[in-house]
Design a protein around this motif. Structure first.
Motif, PDB file in Angstrom:
ATOM      1  N   ILE A   1       0.693  -0.732   0.020  1.00  0.00           N
ATOM      2  CA  ILE A   1      -0.161  -0.183  -0.101  1.00  0.00           C
ATOM      3  C   ILE A   1       0.964   1.262   0.275  1.00  0.00           C
ATOM      4  O   ILE A   1       1.732   1.528   0.041  1.00  0.00           O
ATOM      5  CB  ILE A   1      -0.986  -0.506   1.032  1.00  0.00           C
ATOM      6  CG1 ILE A   1      -1.918   1.166   1.051  1.00  0.00           C
ATOM      7  CG2 ILE A   1      -0.423   0.035   2.436  1.00  0.00           C
ATOM      8  CD1 ILE A   1      -2.731   1.293   2.144  1.00  0.00           C
ATOM      9  N   GLY A   2       0.430   2.544  -0.956  1.00  0.00           N
ATOM     10  CA  GLY A   2       1.220   3.780  -0.952  1.00  0.00           C
ATOM     11  C   GLY A   2       1.002   4.618  -1.949  1.00  0.00           C
ATOM     12  O   GLY A   2       0.039   3.983  -2.503  1.00  0.00           O
ATOM     13  N   GLN A   3       2.107   5.127  -2.348  1.00  0.00           N
ATOM     14  CA  GLN A   3       1.997   6.573  -3.479  1.00  0.00           C
ATOM     15  C   GLN A   3       3.323   5.220  -4.285  1.00  0.00           C
ATOM     16  O   GLN A   3       4.086   5.032  -3.879  1.00  0.00           O
ATOM     17  CB  GLN A   3       2.100   7.291  -2.894  1.00  0.00           C
ATOM     18  CG  GLN A   3       2.532   8.223  -3.448  1.00  0.00           C
ATOM     19  CD  GLN A   3       2.887   9.939  -3.359  1.00  0.00           C
ATOM     20  OE1 GLN A   3       3.208  10.512  -2.165  1.00  0.00           O
ATOM     21  NE2 GLN A   3       3.653  10.938  -4.364  1.00  0.00           N
ATOM     22  N   LEU A   4       2.771   5.404  -5.525  1.00  0.00           N
ATOM     23  CA  LEU A   4       3.684   5.734  -6.148  1.00  0.00           C
ATOM     24  C   LEU A   4       5.397   6.127  -6.424  1.00  0.00           C
ATOM     25  O   LEU A   4       5.263   7.226  -6.327  1.00  0.00           O
ATOM     26  CB  LEU A   4       3.475   5.864  -7.660  1.00  0.00           C
ATOM     27  CG  LEU A   4       1.678   4.320  -7.988  1.00  0.00           C
ATOM     28  CD1 LEU A   4       1.556   4.885  -9.359  1.00  0.00           C
ATOM     29  CD2 LEU A   4       2.314   3.088  -7.289  1.00  0.00           C
ATOM     30  N   HIS A   5       6.256   5.870  -7.120  1.00  0.00           N
ATOM     31  CA  HIS A   5       7.659   6.537  -7.337  1.00  0.00           C
ATOM     32  C   HIS A   5       7.259   7.997  -7.889  1.00  0.00           C
ATOM     33  O   HIS A   5       6.243   7.846  -8.703  1.00  0.00           O
ATOM     34  CB  HIS A   5       8.691   5.789  -7.168  1.00  0.00           C
ATOM     35  CG  HIS A   5       9.564   6.482  -6.811  1.00  0.00           C
ATOM     36  ND1 HIS A   5      10.617   7.149  -7.286  1.00  0.00           N
ATOM     37  CD2 HIS A   5      10.830   6.092  -5.948  1.00  0.00           C
ATOM     38  CE1 HIS A   5      11.579   7.771  -6.583  1.00  0.00           C
ATOM     39  NE2 HIS A   5      11.561   6.252  -5.640  1.00  0.00           N
ATOM     40  N   PRO A   6       8.170   9.129  -7.365  1.00  0.00           N
ATOM     41  CA  PRO A   6       7.747   9.863  -8.089  1.00  0.00           C
ATOM     42  C   PRO A   6       8.303   9.623  -9.682  1.00  0.00           C
ATOM     43  O   PRO A   6       7.850  10.344 -10.551  1.00  0.00           O
ATOM     44  CB  PRO A   6       8.256  11.363  -7.592  1.00  0.00           C
ATOM     45  CG  PRO A   6       7.956  10.643  -6.168  1.00  0.00           C
ATOM     46  CD  PRO A   6       8.449   9.448  -6.384  1.00  0.00           C
TER      47      PRO A   6
END
Length: 794
Positions: A661-666
């Motif tokens: 779970i989380g945010q995708l890498h920039p």
């Protein structure tokens, strides 16, 4: 498959009307997708020749034509067609004829008399071409009714064939089904061998094993290069959707449509010989008839001339050896190729050819020699020439051999739910071209070589059902009892999972299970990918290893279409290579971007963050009572500070990783063309839905005690780690542990934070005393201080 109605009727003399024929074809499984009547009501339309064409004195775009219609004197016709010219042979609608909704009358056009109308193909209802007059061959007999000359009226019938009916990619194959359904017989095929009158021959050879077990060729010398395709042949090609090119090419196209056997014609003088078939080699290339250069790999079959590649077997011939306007000596070729050797090869080159379409599905291995004989007869009758002997290379052991199939009378009745008379069964199977032998309990049936789809008893039952008529089979409700299966208590429902996600404002997406290999590389998820042997396209060449790449691509398409807030989820399978079959895993994934809540006046705008998506996942875990733990993730596609691996804890507090779970890498977001932050999660579905069986437990009758503590800990210490330590130290009387405050700022040293927790304690057997509570608090304080450097906040 598109063909002419009159052509079909030449092979099967049925008395069914056009409408009845179309209905019959659809009823027996050969769905009529389109039926276009051609050349209806052409009485009064004749073949005519323009003798002269002079400019109209009052109109620049009109011509005054003198037209020979086979009458005593020429007719004067005013015509505006751009191709009207002296010497042109074209259709003429005489006075009194109805063309479409127009009745032709004598008229004056800009002051000049006109006694008829020269017509285009569209005006006559023959073709869609309205660019000019329909140009007929120069030798068309003037004065002959056009309908008689062009074999009209007729109809173009287009069938939507299922992949198993490869035999119906030829008019003659369709004729067998029509004959069986209408009680007629198929006319015998005129394919008597043509004797050789020349010694001219070219050796043929096979070097591809079971992929190419038969190759037949014949040289015909002295062919008239000026020979034109006969009108009857050209019309049948046009009505079948094929554009006539030249006589030698048209003959091969004609026989492919009639018999279902692709053929090819080579200019004999451009060949050295021998001609053969083998697998392609690295670095070879060939320029095809369409002008493209193809570079086949080792999986392709190629046609060779003295070992140089001159064509792609079963797909398309080469440009260097094609027949042309000067061709006088021709080599005809017909072969049998195994479907597995052709399937997918043309799509790999971005091609779609009629030959490949047929070979991929299976062509009768007995047809090549028949097709050669038929082509020889047509060429000799129309263009002359001297045929040489037929040359055949054969690997008989690799030819598919039809195997007898047992059809049991009792099984037939049981499956269909009705009795079909023995005589009717025999008639149907015989009419379809099958060899039938009656035995005690049914029939021993051997299908013809063209019927690749007949291999088991159920195939024969299907043949009986569709020809006998599905409407003749009574509708009977099934009997017996139905066993109800209660849903498992040890697993939450997928329906509930979907409903929960929808309730939290997600929309369900369904993506292809195969993706672009480059997309997986971008995500660094290509390890263990399963490549497709026959992909639909290069962009769909690998089975997906995760759901997130496809979901993120769908989110990107929505963002690109001005959708600022997107929330999608998917339940599906992922695939990973293994020593045996690929491993399939059921997974659930979701992605989201934009605002935390939909735009409204009652809630201030706030960007979506990690805790929003975590709340969505926690709500799913609550369906099964799963206890999740989040640990910092090192996934290559994940944001290093805003993502976590998800663990499901068991009763002993031990956990196994079930997802992310989380945010995708920039960097990944930039590579995907996303200018918004994207959050998501993906978990193994079975691990998430597993639910422990509920166990009843008495509630304690003794009061609970709550104590609140505040600790100052380093910023890097996670609450999950502190919670695990506190629960272990508190022991069995801890009922609940709550985090109710987090503070960092004035009064707290930089790099530290303050966490306030509440401990709810309760015993099942007695009322807790102060010393019991103080002992638990002391243990928790000591454990947190030792494990995490936590100190009590003053």
């Amino acid at each position: 498959m598109k063909f002419s109605e009159n052509w079909l009727r030449q092979h099967v003399k049925t008395t069914a009307t056009r409408e009845e024929l179309a209905a019959t074809l659809t009823a027996i499984g050969l769905e009529v997708e389109e039926l276009t009547p051609l050349g209806e009501a052409l009485d009064g339309v004749v073949v005519a020749r323009i003798l002269s064409a002079e400019k109209h004195p009052q109109a620049d775009k009109l011509q005054v034509c003198q037209v020979d219609a086979g009458l005593d004197a020429p007719l004067q016709i005013v015509c505006g067609a751009p191709n009207a010219r002296a010497g042109l042979v074209a259709p003429l609608a005489t006075i009194g004829t109805t063309v479409g909704t127009l009745t032709i009358k004598a008229a004056k056009l800009r002051g000049v008399d006109s006694n008829g109308m020269l017509c285009s193909a569209k005006e006559l209802g023959i073709d869609a071409d309205a660019s000019g007059l329909l140009e007929l061959p120069d030798d068309a007999p003037v004065g002959t009714p056009l309908a008689d000359y062009l074999g009209l009226p007729d109809a173009a019938i287009e069938l939507k064939l299922t992949p198993n009916r490869a035999d119906c990619f030829g008019v003659r194959g369709i004729a067998f089904d029509v004959a069986a359904a209408t009680g007629c017989e198929v006319e015998p095929l005129q394919a008597e061998p043509v004797a050789a009158v020349s010694d001219s021959a070219m050796a043929v050879e096979l070097n591809a094993g079971s992929d190419a077990p038969r190759f037949v060729a014949r040289v015909i010398e002295g062919v008239d290069p000026a020979a034109k395709t006969p009108v009857w042949m050209a019309q049948r090609l046009v009505r079948s959707g094929v554009r006539p090119v030249s006589f030698l090419v048209d003959v091969t196209q004609y026989l492919m449509l009639e018999l279902g056997q692709p053929m090819h014609a080579y200019d004999r003088d451009l060949l050295k010989g021998p001609v053969g078939v083998r697998h392609a080699r690295a670095g070879e290339a060939v320029t095809l008839l369409n002008g493209d250069e193809a570079k086949p790999d080792a999986g392709f079959l190629v046609i060779t001339d003295a070992d140089r590649v001159v064509g792609l077997a079963g797909i398309m011939g080469g440009n260097d050896t094609k027949v042309g306007e000067a061709t006088r000596n021709v080599l005809l070729e017909a072969a049998h190729f195994a479907p597995s050797a052709i399937i997918g090869r043309s799509r790999k080159l971005g091609l779609h050819t009629d030959a490949a379409h047929r070979f991929e599905r299976g062509v009768d291995p007995e047809l090549p020699r028949i097709a050669i004989e038929c082509a020889t007869r047509l060429i000799l009758d129309i263009a002359g020439g001297k045929p040489g002997p037929v040359q055949e290379a054969l690997l008989a052991e690799h030819l598919p051999q039809p195997q007898p199939v047992l059809l049991r009378r009792a099984r037939l009745a049981r499956v269909l739910g009705t009795q079909v008379a023995d005589a009717e069964v025999t008639r149907i199977l015989t009419a379809l071209g099958l060899a039938v032998e009656a035995i005690a309990d049914g029939w021993q049936v051997t299908p013809p070589a063209r019927r690749f789809d007949l291999a088991i008893e159920e195939d024969l039952i299907e043949e009986i059902a569709r020809i006998h008529g599905y409407d003749a089979i009574p509708a009977t409700l099934p009997g017996g009892s139905t066993r109800l299966i209660a849903p498992s208590e040890s697993r939450s429902s997928e329906h509930d999972l979907r409903r929960q996600l929808v309730a939290r404002d997600y929309l369900e997406a369904i993506n292809f299970a195969f993706v672009d290999a480059d997309l997986l590389k971008t995500w660094q998820l290509d390890a263990g990918g399963v490549a497709l042997a026959n992909p639909l396209s290069a962009e769909l060449g690998v089975m997906r290893t995760r759901l997130l790449p496809g979901l993120a691509a769908a989110l990107a398409r929505n963002v690109a279409r001005q959708q600022p807030r997107v929330r999608l989820f998917e339940l599906g399978r992922t695939f990973a290579a293994s020593e045996d079959a690929p491993q399939e895993t059921r997974r659930v994934a979701a992605v989201a971007c934009g605002k935390a809540a939909a735009e409204q006046w009652g809630v201030a705008d706030r960007a979506l963050d990690f805790h929003d998506i975590k709340g969505d996942l926690d709500s799913l875990a609550a369906l099964s009572g799963a206890v999740l733990e989040y640990r910092a993730s090192k996934q290559p596609f994940a944001h290093p500070g805003r993502s976590a691996d998800v663990y499901r804890l068991d009763e002993a507090g031990e956990g196994a990783c079930i997802g992310w779970i989380g945010q995708l890498h920039p960097r990944l977001q930039q590579a995907l063309g996303l200018d918004v932050d994207v959050y998501g999660f993906e978990l193994a579905l079975d691990a998430l839905l597993a639910r422990p069986l509920p166990r009843a437990k008495a509630l304690s009758k003794y009061p609970s005690v709550r104590r609140d503590l505040a600790f100052v800990v380093p910023e890097a210490v996670s609450w999950a780690a502190m919670k695990a330590t506190a629960e272990t130290a508190a022991g069995p009387i801890l009922r609940e542990l709550r985090l109710f405050d987090r503070y960092a700022g004035k009064g707290i040293e930089s790099g530290f934070k303050s966490l306030a927790i509440g401990l709810i304690l309760q015993d099942e057997s007695r009322t807790l005393e102060d010393r019991d509570v103080d002992a638990v608090l002391a243990g928790v304080i000591a454990a947190l201080g030792k494990e995490h450097g936590a100190s009590m906040r003053g």
